[in-house]
Design an enzyme around this catalytic site. Structure first.
Site, PDB file in Angstrom:
ATOM      1  CG  HIS A 263      -4.756   0.822  -0.175  1.00  0.00           C
ATOM      2  ND1 HIS A 263      -3.657   0.039  -0.503  1.00  0.00           N
ATOM      3  CD2 HIS A 263      -5.787   0.089  -1.082  1.00  0.00           C
ATOM      4  CE1 HIS A 263      -4.024  -0.943  -1.303  1.00  0.00           C
ATOM      5  NE2 HIS A 263      -5.121  -1.020  -1.859  1.00  0.00           N
TER       6      HIS A 263
ATOM      7  CG  HIS B 113     -10.333   0.187  -1.423  1.00  0.00           C
ATOM      8  ND1 HIS B 113     -10.066   0.759  -2.700  1.00  0.00           N
ATOM      9  CD2 HIS B 113      -9.419  -0.684  -1.203  1.00  0.00           C
ATOM     10  CE1 HIS B 113      -9.152  -0.146  -3.492  1.00  0.00           C
ATOM     11  NE2 HIS B 113      -8.799  -0.902  -2.340  1.00  0.00           N
TER      12      HIS B 113
HETATM   13  P1  5GP Z   1      -6.041  -2.761  -4.082  1.00  0.00           P
HETATM   14  O1  5GP Z   1      -6.133  -3.561  -5.338  1.00  0.00           O
HETATM   15  O2  5GP Z   1      -4.568  -2.776  -3.612  1.00  0.00           O
HETATM   16  O3  5GP Z   1      -6.987  -3.041  -3.014  1.00  0.00           O
HETATM   17  O4  5GP Z   1      -6.194  -1.233  -4.299  1.00  0.00           O
HETATM   18  C1  5GP Z   1      -5.248  -0.418  -5.243  1.00  0.00           C
HETATM   19  C2  5GP Z   1      -6.139   0.556  -5.662  1.00  0.00           C
HETATM   20  O5  5GP Z   1      -5.147   1.700  -5.862  1.00  0.00           O
HETATM   21  C3  5GP Z   1      -6.991   0.519  -6.787  1.00  0.00           C
HETATM   22  O6  5GP Z   1      -8.360   0.848  -6.556  1.00  0.00           O
HETATM   23  C4  5GP Z   1      -6.317   1.179  -7.872  1.00  0.00           C
HETATM   24  O7  5GP Z   1      -7.530   2.023  -8.661  1.00  0.00           O
HETATM   25  C5  5GP Z   1      -5.873   2.474  -7.094  1.00  0.00           C
HETATM   26  N1  5GP Z   1      -4.706   3.016  -7.798  1.00  0.00           N
HETATM   27  C6  5GP Z   1      -3.717   2.288  -8.623  1.00  0.00           C
HETATM   28  N2  5GP Z   1      -2.786   3.006  -8.905  1.00  0.00           N
HETATM   29  C7  5GP Z   1      -3.190   4.438  -8.601  1.00  0.00           C
HETATM   30  C8  5GP Z   1      -2.773   5.854  -8.944  1.00  0.00           C
HETATM   31  O8  5GP Z   1      -1.783   5.841  -9.440  1.00  0.00           O
HETATM   32  N3  5GP Z   1      -3.271   6.822  -8.210  1.00  0.00           N
HETATM   33  C9  5GP Z   1      -4.330   6.614  -7.619  1.00  0.00           C
HETATM   34  N4  5GP Z   1      -5.140   7.607  -6.877  1.00  0.00           N
HETATM   35  N5  5GP Z   1      -4.875   5.374  -7.361  1.00  0.00           N
HETATM   36  C10 5GP Z   1      -4.402   4.335  -7.852  1.00  0.00           C
END
Ligand code: 5GP
Ligand code: ZN
Length: 136
Positions: free
Chosen positions: A99, A101
């Site tokens: 993903h 951001h």
């Molecule tokens: P990472 O920490 O892997 O870079 O980002 C994961 C992102 O996914 C985080 O910003 C978190 O807020 C988001 N996230 C986690 N669970 C969910 C969910 O169930 N739905 C959505 N829309 N975002 C999520």
């Protein structure tokens, strides 16, 4: 992958606030926004992270992330955008489906870079560059 949170969002099994879709990628809102309007862009096809996604999906995700970033400027009044993707736990990743951001920014929003810029040792920089070139 049935046990992947974001694959389940792609499939529609888990609700998400979608904002844009293309043949290869979708964009939806992050439910723990770093700033107002924080969105995520993911490939429809599962890839753990940017280290193992296909070139086509990497391109599709960045293209959609750029569109979402422009929408943050035009639609939300952001004056900057932070694009971020991380890989693997030690990179800070918590959801293991690639993903990007897309974090709308304005001056003084309190969102700060995760490091203090300190000038590097030129010899070490050269050494790291040589090792990266050798691995590329
Ligand atoms: P990472 O920490 O892997 O870079 O980002 C994961 C992102 O996914 C985080 O910003 C978190 O807020 C988001 N996230 C986690 N669970 C969910 C969910 O169930 N739905 C959505 N829309 N975002 C999520
Ligand atoms: Zn997945």
């Amino acid at each position: 992958m049935s046990d992947c949170l974001f694959c389940r969002i792609v499939a529609g099994d888990i609700p998400a606030t979608r904002i844009a879709e293309t043949e290869r990628a979708i964009a939806f809102m992050d439910i723990f926004p770093a700033t107002p309007g924080h969105a995520l862009v993911i490939p429809r096809a599962h890839a753990d992270d940017a280290l193992c996604a296909t070139d086509e999906d990497l391109a599709a995700c960045m293209q959609l992330a750029s569109r979402v970033g422009r929408a943050a400027l035009d639609g939300l009044g952001a004056t900057g955008v932070t694009f971020q993707t991380v890989a693997r736990p030690d990179g800070g990743q918590t959801v293991f489906h690639l993903h990007i951001h897309v974090i709308p920014r304005v001056a003084g929003d309190g969102f700060s870079a995760p490091w203090e810029p300190v000038a590097g040792d030129p010899a070490a920089i050269e050494d790291h560059a040589a090792r990266l070139r050798g691995a590329l």
